[in-house]
Design an enzyme around this catalytic site. Structure first.
Site, PDB file in Angstrom:
ATOM      1  N   ARG A  16       0.868  -1.319   0.450  1.00  0.00           N
ATOM      2  CA  ARG A  16      -0.090  -0.105   0.056  1.00  0.00           C
ATOM      3  C   ARG A  16       0.980   1.683   0.206  1.00  0.00           C
ATOM      4  O   ARG A  16       2.231   1.534   0.690  1.00  0.00           O
ATOM      5  CB  ARG A  16      -0.915  -0.029   1.489  1.00  0.00           C
ATOM      6  N   THR A 291      -8.358  -0.349  -8.206  1.00  0.00           N
ATOM      7  CA  THR A 291      -8.365  -1.151  -8.362  1.00  0.00           C
ATOM      8  C   THR A 291      -8.575  -1.931  -9.328  1.00  0.00           C
ATOM      9  O   THR A 291      -9.770  -2.322 -10.156  1.00  0.00           O
ATOM     10  CB  THR A 291      -9.370  -1.475  -7.387  1.00  0.00           C
ATOM     11  N   THR A 309      -4.199  -0.750  -6.916  1.00  0.00           N
ATOM     12  CA  THR A 309      -5.123   0.446  -7.420  1.00  0.00           C
ATOM     13  C   THR A 309      -3.847   1.682  -7.429  1.00  0.00           C
ATOM     14  O   THR A 309      -2.942   1.766  -6.385  1.00  0.00           O
ATOM     15  CB  THR A 309      -6.200  -0.321  -6.563  1.00  0.00           C
ATOM     16  N   ASN A 311      -6.311   4.163  -7.060  1.00  0.00           N
ATOM     17  CA  ASN A 311      -7.051   5.127  -6.188  1.00  0.00           C
ATOM     18  C   ASN A 311      -7.881   4.940  -7.164  1.00  0.00           C
ATOM     19  O   ASN A 311      -8.900   4.241  -7.829  1.00  0.00           O
ATOM     20  CB  ASN A 311      -6.764   6.459  -5.843  1.00  0.00           C
ATOM     21  N   ASP A 333      -7.721   8.012   0.605  1.00  0.00           N
ATOM     22  CA  ASP A 333      -8.442   7.239   1.142  1.00  0.00           C
ATOM     23  C   ASP A 333      -8.304   7.586   2.152  1.00  0.00           C
ATOM     24  O   ASP A 333      -8.628   6.594   3.608  1.00  0.00           O
ATOM     25  CB  ASP A 333      -7.087   6.033   1.004  1.00  0.00           C
ATOM     26  N   SER A 362      -7.643   1.058   3.234  1.00  0.00           N
ATOM     27  CA  SER A 362      -8.280   1.012   1.874  1.00  0.00           C
ATOM     28  C   SER A 362      -9.099  -0.442   2.449  1.00  0.00           C
ATOM     29  O   SER A 362      -9.830  -0.608   3.802  1.00  0.00           O
ATOM     30  CB  SER A 362      -7.016   0.677   1.109  1.00  0.00           C
ATOM     31  N   SER A 363      -9.999  -0.588   1.306  1.00  0.00           N
ATOM     32  CA  SER A 363     -11.092  -1.835   0.907  1.00  0.00           C
ATOM     33  C   SER A 363     -10.834  -2.480   0.212  1.00  0.00           C
ATOM     34  O   SER A 363     -11.791  -4.006   0.366  1.00  0.00           O
ATOM     35  CB  SER A 363     -12.036  -0.858   0.689  1.00  0.00           C
ATOM     36  N   GLY A 383     -13.292  -1.471  -6.636  1.00  0.00           N
ATOM     37  CA  GLY A 383     -15.004  -1.162  -6.945  1.00  0.00           C
ATOM     38  C   GLY A 383     -14.986   0.086  -5.293  1.00  0.00           C
ATOM     39  O   GLY A 383     -16.009   0.639  -4.863  1.00  0.00           O
ATOM     40  N   GLY A 384     -13.603   0.663  -4.969  1.00  0.00           N
ATOM     41  CA  GLY A 384     -13.253   1.304  -3.597  1.00  0.00           C
ATOM     42  C   GLY A 384     -14.782   0.940  -2.667  1.00  0.00           C
ATOM     43  O   GLY A 384     -14.072  -0.648  -2.270  1.00  0.00           O
TER      44      GLY A 384
END
Ligand code: DON
Length: 480
Positions: A16, A291, A309, A311, A333, A362-363, A383-384
Site C-alpha cells: 500500500r 482497482t 490500485t 485509487n 483514502d 483501504s477496502s 470498486g472502492g
C-alpha cells in the site's frame, strides 16, 4: 497481495502507498478548516508514496521462479509496441482527457487531438524505458535511481510534497493474513491497512448468525438483512480501522462472535435501522483515541489474489514527465477531515487521519477460500468501498446459495456502507416489485452504475479450474 502455497501456508503482502513525510492531518483543509475541493483526488498533492514496485520485488524475492528481468520483457514490449485499446479503455481515456491534460505540463501519450476508439494503438515509450531500467537494475532503480529522480522532479514541478527521502524509505511489508470460518470453509483475506478482510469476515460471521435462507438469494428479506449487516460493519470500519503501524486496531474484538452477535441484535425482519441510529460498536478495554484485481493459480496449486490500485481513474492524473507513468491519488483514502466523506462516500476519524509515513485505509479484499485444506475460490474486485460487499456477495452466491462461479459473478449486486444511509442497487437489475418492497420497509434505495468487477477462480473437487471474468467489464479468464 494474498498468496496461498500448495503446502497451505498463506502470506499477505502489503504494498500500500504511504503518506509523504511532509503530509499532516489537515493537509487538505484551508485556513478556515474547510476541505479544499479536489486536492486529495486530482494533481500532485493527491499522490501517496508508490508501493507497487517494491511489492512485486518482495513477492519475487520470496516466491519468484523466473528471473526478474525475464518477467518484465512482455511489459516492456507492450509499452514500446503499444496496446490495442478495448472500447471501455478508449471510452475512459476520452472521458478523462481534459483532467489529464490539465495537470500535466508536457504532452502525454494518453491525450491526443481526436477521440480514441476501440482498436487504436497506445504506445508508451517513456514507460517502456522506465520498465527497462527497472528490469535491468531492480527495485532500487525506482526508489533511488533515475525514476526516483524523475518522480521527485515531477512532484516539485506540480506543487507536490513527495521527496527522495520518502521514496528511499518505502518498504512493502509482509503481514499475517486474516483467517476466519464460514459454514466450515476457511476464508483467508487481507489484514489492515486494508479494511477489506476484517469487514468481510465480520460480514460472514454475522451472516452465519442471522441464518439466511439459502433459497432466498435475491428476495427482499435477504437484501434487507444483508443491508442491515453491511451498515453496521461499515460503521465499525469508519471508527476503528487504520494503518496498524500507527493505530491499535482491535481486530480480535471486532471479529469475536459474541461481539458480532451484540452488533446484530437490533436487526429486525420488518424495520430498517437508520444509519443515524447506528454507531460503531463499543467494548471495554479499547481506547477510543482513536482497482485491478487478478486471481491466479499455477500448475503446482500456488494461489494468488492481488488487488492493486492508483485509487480513482488514472489516479491523480499526473504523469511523471520523462518516466511515463501515472501517479496515484491514494491520499483521498485517508479521512481528510473527521466525518467528511471521501470520493467513495466513506467517512473516518482519528484512526485513519493523515500522519507522515502512515498508510491510508483501504477496502481492497483479495481473498482465498479453503475447503477441507484445498483452495476452493480465489476472488477480489475493484470498486472502492464496494469491494468488500462485492467479495462478500460472491462468497454468499457460491458457497451459500450454490451458484456456479460465472452465475455468481453475473448476479445483480447491492451495497450499503452505513453512511450515506442508502441501499445502492445496480441500475435495472432489481425488479420494480423488489425495489418497491424494499422502499416500503424503509430503505432509501438508489439505483447506480455497476458495482464491482470480479475476476475469480473456482477449483472443484477434481482440481478443475473455472475462471470467471465479470461481464460488467471487458476482462477475460484464460488457462495456459
Ligand atoms: O484502496 C482502496 O480501497 C481504493 N483506493 C480502491 C479504489 C478502487 O477500487 C477504484 N476502482 N474502482
Amino acid at each position: 497481495m494474498l498468496i496461498r502455497q500448495p503446502s497451505g501456508a498463506a502470506a499477505a503482502l502489503d504494498f500500500r502507498e504511504k503518506a509523504p513525510g511532509a503530509a499532516y492531518r489537515d493537509l487538505f483543509l484551508d485556513s478556515l478548516g474547510n476541505v479544499m475541493e479536489g486536492k486529495s483526488t486530482i494533481g500532485h498533492l493527491a499522490v501517496g508514496v508508490p508501493g507497487a514496485v517494491d511489492g512485486m520485488w518482495k513477492a519475487h524475492q520470496r516466491f519468484g521462479l523466473l528471473p526478474w528481468k525475464a518477467l518484465l520483457v512482455p511489459a516492456v514490449s507492450l509499452a514500446n509496441e503499444g496496446i490495442l485499446l478495448t472500447s471501455k479503455e478508449a471510452e475512459e481515456l476520452n472521458l478523462q482527457r481534459d483532467a489529464i491534460k490539465r495537470v500535466n505540463a508536457s504532452p502525454v501519450p494518453f491525450v491526443r487531438e481526436q477521440p480514441w476508439t476501440v482498436g487504436d494503438r497506445l504506445v508508451q515509450t517513456d514507460l517502456g524505458a522506465t520498465l527497462q531500467r527497472i528490469a535491468d537494475q531492480g527495485r532500487d532503480e525506482f526508489y533511488l535511481g533515475e525514476t526516483a529522480r524523475l518522480l521527485v522532479q515531477e512532484s516539485d514541478r506540480g506543487g507536490g510534497i513527495l521527496t527522495q527521502e520518502d521514496l528511499a524509505a518505502y518498504s512493502a511489508q509482509w503481514r499475517e493474513p486474516l483467517t476466519g470460518f464460514f459454514h466450515g470453509y476457511e476464508v483467508i483475506s487481507m489484514p489492515p491497512p486494508s479494511s477489506g478482510g476484517l469487514a468481510l469476515l465480520q460480514l460472514l460471521e454475522a451472516t452465519e448468525q442471522v441464518a439466511l435462507d439459502p433459497d432466498a438469494g435475491t428476495a427482499v428479506q435477504t437484501i434487507h438483512r444483508l443491508t442491515e449487516l453491511q451498515r453496521r460493519v461499515y460503521a465499525d470500519r469508519a471508527r476503528y480501522l487504520g494503518d496498524p503501524d500507527f493505530v491499535v486496531v482491535p481486530m480480535l474484538t471486532l471479529l469475536d462472535s459474541l461481539y458480532i452477535s451484540g452488533r446484530i441484535r437490533g436487526v429486525r425482519q420488518d424495520t430498517v435501522t437508520p444509519s443515524t441510529l447506528v454507531q460503531a460498536g463499543s467494548f471495554p478495554g479499547y481506547e477510543s483515541d482513536q482497482t485491478t484485481h487478478f486471481s491466479i493459480m499455477d500448475a503446482e496449486g500456488m494461489a494468488v489474489a492481488t488487488t492493486t490500485t492508483l485509487n480513482l481513474e488514472y489516479g491523480s492524473k499526473v504523469v511523471v514527465n520523462g518516466a511515463g507513468f501515472f501517479l496515484n491519488n491514494e491520499m483521498d483514502d485517508f479521512s481528510i477531515k473527521p466525518g467528511v466523506p471521501n470520493h467513495f462516500g466513506l467517512i473516518g476519524y482519528e484512526a485513519n487521519a493523515i500522519e507522515p509515513g502512515k498508510r491510508m485505509l483501504s477496502s481492497m479484499t483479495p481473498t482465498i477460500v479453503v475447503d477441507r485444506g484445498k483452495t476452493r475460490l480465489i476472488v477480489g474486485s475493484p470498486g472502492g468501498s464496494k469491494i468488500i460487499t462485492t467479495v462478500y456477495q460472491i462468497i454468499l452466491q457460491t458457497l451459500l446459495f450454490g451458484r456456479d462461479l460465472p452465475d455468481a459473478v453475473a448476479m445483480p449486486r447491492y451495497h450499503h456502507q452505513w453512511r450515506p444511509d442508502t441501499l445502492f442497487v445496480e441500475n435495472g437489475r432489481v425488479s420494480e416489485d423488489t425495489l418497491a418492497r424494499l422502499r416500503q420497509l424503509g430503505h432509501r434505495v438508489v439505483e447506480r452504475s455497476p458495482i464491482g468487477r470480479v475476476d475469480a477462480i473456482w477449483i472443484d473437487d477434481e482440481g478443475v479450474l473455472t475462471g470467471a471474468a465479470d461481464p460488467r467489464g471487458d476482462d477475460s479468464a484464460r488457462g495456459y
